[in-house]
Design a protein around this motif. Structure first.
Motif, PDB file in Angstrom:
ATOM      1  N   GLY A 222       0.048  -1.832  10.566  1.00  0.00           N
ATOM      2  CA  GLY A 222      -0.712  -0.652  10.974  1.00  0.00           C
ATOM      3  C   GLY A 222       0.191   0.470  11.433  1.00  0.00           C
ATOM      4  N   THR A 223       1.238   0.132  12.176  1.00  0.00           N
ATOM      5  CA  THR A 223       2.185   1.139  12.642  1.00  0.00           C
ATOM      6  C   THR A 223       2.915   1.793  11.481  1.00  0.00           C
ATOM      7  OG1 THR A 223       2.488  -0.069  14.705  1.00  0.00           O
ATOM      8  CG2 THR A 223       4.183   1.524  14.131  1.00  0.00           C
ATOM      9  N   VAL A 224       3.337   0.990  10.518  1.00  0.00           N
ATOM     10  CA  VAL A 224       4.040   1.540   9.353  1.00  0.00           C
ATOM     11  C   VAL A 224       3.130   2.473   8.566  1.00  0.00           C
ATOM     12  CG1 VAL A 224       5.034   0.914   7.108  1.00  0.00           C
ATOM     13  CG2 VAL A 224       5.724  -0.315   9.168  1.00  0.00           C
ATOM     14  N   VAL A 225       1.887   2.080   8.369  1.00  0.00           N
ATOM     15  CA  VAL A 225       0.945   2.919   7.633  1.00  0.00           C
ATOM     16  C   VAL A 225       0.702   4.227   8.385  1.00  0.00           C
ATOM     17  CG1 VAL A 225      -1.458   3.114   6.865  1.00  0.00           C
ATOM     18  CG2 VAL A 225      -0.180   1.029   6.404  1.00  0.00           C
ATOM     19  N   VAL A 226       0.404   4.137   9.677  1.00  0.00           N
ATOM     20  CA  VAL A 226       0.078   5.337  10.456  1.00  0.00           C
ATOM     21  C   VAL A 226       1.282   6.270  10.551  1.00  0.00           C
ATOM     22  CG1 VAL A 226      -0.534   6.162  12.757  1.00  0.00           C
ATOM     23  CG2 VAL A 226      -1.796   4.273  11.747  1.00  0.00           C
ATOM     24  N   LEU A 227       2.435   5.736  10.956  1.00  0.00           N
ATOM     25  CA  LEU A 227       3.607   6.594  11.131  1.00  0.00           C
ATOM     26  C   LEU A 227       4.152   7.115   9.802  1.00  0.00           C
ATOM     27  CD1 LEU A 227       5.533   4.855  14.039  1.00  0.00           C
ATOM     28  CD2 LEU A 227       4.108   6.889  14.102  1.00  0.00           C
ATOM     29  N   GLY A 228       4.113   6.266   8.786  1.00  0.00           N
ATOM     30  CA  GLY A 228       4.572   6.729   7.473  1.00  0.00           C
ATOM     31  C   GLY A 228       3.719   7.865   6.943  1.00  0.00           C
ATOM     32  N   ALA A 229       2.417   7.710   7.044  1.00  0.00           N
ATOM     33  CA  ALA A 229       1.516   8.772   6.581  1.00  0.00           C
ATOM     34  C   ALA A 229       1.646  10.024   7.442  1.00  0.00           C
ATOM     35  CB  ALA A 229       0.079   8.273   6.571  1.00  0.00           C
ATOM     36  N   LYS A 230       1.864   9.846   8.749  1.00  0.00           N
ATOM     37  CA  LYS A 230       2.002  11.010   9.624  1.00  0.00           C
ATOM     38  C   LYS A 230       3.290  11.769   9.314  1.00  0.00           C
ATOM     39  CE  LYS A 230       0.728  13.741  12.868  1.00  0.00           C
ATOM     40  NZ  LYS A 230      -0.410  14.641  12.658  1.00  0.00           N
ATOM     41  N   LEU A 231       4.371  11.058   9.083  1.00  0.00           N
ATOM     42  CA  LEU A 231       5.621  11.736   8.712  1.00  0.00           C
ATOM     43  C   LEU A 231       5.475  12.457   7.371  1.00  0.00           C
ATOM     44  CD1 LEU A 231       8.316   9.172   9.840  1.00  0.00           C
ATOM     45  CD2 LEU A 231       7.915  11.457  10.762  1.00  0.00           C
ATOM     46  N   TRP A 232       4.778  11.845   6.435  1.00  0.00           N
ATOM     47  CA  TRP A 232       4.540  12.484   5.146  1.00  0.00           C
ATOM     48  C   TRP A 232       3.675  13.732   5.344  1.00  0.00           C
ATOM     49  CZ3 TRP A 232       2.384   9.376   0.369  1.00  0.00           C
ATOM     50  CH2 TRP A 232       2.573  10.130  -0.783  1.00  0.00           C
ATOM     51  N   PHE A 233       2.679  13.632   6.233  1.00  0.00           N
ATOM     52  CA  PHE A 233       1.827  14.779   6.553  1.00  0.00           C
ATOM     53  C   PHE A 233       2.661  15.928   7.128  1.00  0.00           C
ATOM     54  CE2 PHE A 233      -0.778  17.190   9.557  1.00  0.00           C
ATOM     55  CZ  PHE A 233      -1.870  17.527   8.769  1.00  0.00           C
TER      56      PHE A 233
ATOM     57  N   ILE B  63      -4.019   7.806   7.342  1.00  0.00           N
ATOM     58  CA  ILE B  63      -3.779   7.586   8.770  1.00  0.00           C
ATOM     59  C   ILE B  63      -5.005   6.927   9.401  1.00  0.00           C
ATOM     60  CG2 ILE B  63      -3.445   8.753  10.989  1.00  0.00           C
ATOM     61  CD1 ILE B  63      -1.795  10.865   9.402  1.00  0.00           C
ATOM     62  N   ALA B  64      -6.185   7.442   9.077  1.00  0.00           N
ATOM     63  CA  ALA B  64      -7.423   6.888   9.632  1.00  0.00           C
ATOM     64  C   ALA B  64      -7.629   5.443   9.188  1.00  0.00           C
ATOM     65  CB  ALA B  64      -8.612   7.754   9.221  1.00  0.00           C
ATOM     66  N   ALA B  65      -7.180   5.095   7.987  1.00  0.00           N
ATOM     67  CA  ALA B  65      -7.307   3.716   7.515  1.00  0.00           C
ATOM     68  C   ALA B  65      -6.320   2.792   8.215  1.00  0.00           C
ATOM     69  CB  ALA B  65      -7.096   3.662   6.002  1.00  0.00           C
ATOM     70  N   GLY B  66      -5.183   3.310   8.623  1.00  0.00           N
ATOM     71  CA  GLY B  66      -4.184   2.482   9.294  1.00  0.00           C
ATOM     72  C   GLY B  66      -4.483   2.220  10.761  1.00  0.00           C
ATOM     73  N   VAL B  67      -5.234   3.100  11.395  1.00  0.00           N
ATOM     74  CA  VAL B  67      -5.530   2.944  12.827  1.00  0.00           C
ATOM     75  C   VAL B  67      -6.304   1.658  13.121  1.00  0.00           C
ATOM     76  CG1 VAL B  67      -6.791   3.951  14.773  1.00  0.00           C
ATOM     77  CG2 VAL B  67      -5.290   5.379  13.388  1.00  0.00           C
ATOM     78  N   PRO B  68      -7.348   1.310  12.356  1.00  0.00           N
ATOM     79  CA  PRO B  68      -8.044   0.043  12.655  1.00  0.00           C
ATOM     80  C   PRO B  68      -7.149  -1.192  12.482  1.00  0.00           C
ATOM     81  CG  PRO B  68      -9.399   1.405  11.228  1.00  0.00           C
ATOM     82  CD  PRO B  68      -8.060   2.069  11.334  1.00  0.00           C
ATOM     83  N   ILE B  69      -6.251  -1.147  11.509  1.00  0.00           N
ATOM     84  CA  ILE B  69      -5.323  -2.267  11.320  1.00  0.00           C
ATOM     85  C   ILE B  69      -4.422  -2.399  12.537  1.00  0.00           C
ATOM     86  CG2 ILE B  69      -3.428  -3.150   9.894  1.00  0.00           C
ATOM     87  CD1 ILE B  69      -4.682  -1.533   7.549  1.00  0.00           C
ATOM     88  N   LEU B  70      -3.897  -1.279  12.990  1.00  0.00           N
ATOM     89  CA  LEU B  70      -3.049  -1.274  14.181  1.00  0.00           C
ATOM     90  C   LEU B  70      -3.829  -1.740  15.409  1.00  0.00           C
ATOM     91  CD1 LEU B  70      -0.461  -0.513  15.720  1.00  0.00           C
ATOM     92  CD2 LEU B  70      -1.286   1.837  15.762  1.00  0.00           C
ATOM     93  N   ALA B  71      -5.031  -1.211  15.587  1.00  0.00           N
ATOM     94  CA  ALA B  71      -5.844  -1.590  16.753  1.00  0.00           C
ATOM     95  C   ALA B  71      -6.199  -3.072  16.722  1.00  0.00           C
ATOM     96  CB  ALA B  71      -7.113  -0.739  16.787  1.00  0.00           C
ATOM     97  N   TRP B  72      -6.557  -3.593  15.553  1.00  0.00           N
ATOM     98  CA  TRP B  72      -6.899  -5.012  15.435  1.00  0.00           C
ATOM     99  C   TRP B  72      -5.680  -5.874  15.741  1.00  0.00           C
ATOM    100  CZ3 TRP B  72      -5.470  -9.076  12.171  1.00  0.00           C
ATOM    101  CH2 TRP B  72      -6.258 -10.229  12.287  1.00  0.00           C
ATOM    102  N   GLY B  73      -4.521  -5.474  15.218  1.00  0.00           N
ATOM    103  CA  GLY B  73      -3.294  -6.229  15.496  1.00  0.00           C
ATOM    104  C   GLY B  73      -2.954  -6.250  16.976  1.00  0.00           C
ATOM    105  N   LEU B  74      -3.188  -5.155  17.653  1.00  0.00           N
ATOM    106  CA  LEU B  74      -2.949  -5.121  19.091  1.00  0.00           C
ATOM    107  C   LEU B  74      -3.986  -5.947  19.852  1.00  0.00           C
ATOM    108  CD1 LEU B  74      -2.046  -1.350  19.524  1.00  0.00           C
ATOM    109  CD2 LEU B  74      -0.487  -3.305  19.763  1.00  0.00           C
TER     110      LEU B  74
END
Length: 125
Positions: A87-98, A65-76
Motif C-alpha cells: 500500500g505504501t509503495v502504491v500510494v507514494l509511487g503514485a503521489k511522486l508520479w503525480f 492513490i485512492a486505491a492504494g490507501v485501503p491496502i495500506l490501511a488494511w495492512g496497518l
C-alpha cells in the motif's frame, strides 16, 4: 534571523571548520519547488484551462492513490507487513508520479509565460 544553532555553526566556520557559501534563495528552480508551485496552477484549473493530458493523468493518478490507501490501511489494521509495504509503495509511487506531472504542467505554463513576456537584455557590470 538564523536559529542559535545555525549562528554557532556560522561562528565556528561551518560544520567541519570550512567556510560554506551562503544558501541559495528559492526561485522555484528545483524539482520539488516546482511541484509545490504547480499546486496553484492545479487548484486554479477552473479559472485557467489546463491541457487535457495533464488533467486526465492527474485524475488517473489520484484514483491509483485512492486505491492504494485501503491496502495500506488494511495492512496497518491487521499488522500485515506485506500489505502495508504494498500500500505504501502504491500510494507514494503514485503521489511522486503525480508531483512529477505537476512539475511538467508548471514547466509548460512558465515556458508559455516566458515566451509571451519579452525580457530586457541584461547588462553585465
Amino acid at each position: 534571523m538564523a536559529c542559535p544553532v545555525c549562528r554557532s555553526v556560522e561562528r565556528q566556520g561551518g560544520a567541519g571548520g570550512e567556510r560554506r557559501p551562503p544558501a541559495r534563495a528559492l526561485h522555484g528552480d528545483g524539482w520539488a519547488s516546482r511541484g509545490v508551485l504547480s499546486k496553484r496552477l492545479w487548484l486554479g484549473r477552473r479559472e485557467q484551462a489546463i491541457a487535457d493530458h495533464h488533467r486526465r493523468m492527474a485524475n488517473v493518478l489520484t484514483a491509483v492513490i485512492a486505491a492504494g490507501v485501503p491496502i495500506l490501511a488494511w495492512g496497518l489494521w491487521v499488522l500485515d507487513p506485506w500489505a502495508t509495504v504494498a500500500g505504501t509503495v502504491v500510494v507514494l509511487g503514485a503521489k511522486l508520479w503525480f508531483v512529477d506531472r505537476m512539475v511538467r504542467l508548471y514547466d509548460e505554463a512558465m515556458g508559455a509565460v516566458r515566451e509571451a513576456v519579452p525580457t530586457a537584455p541584461r547588462t553585465v557590470r
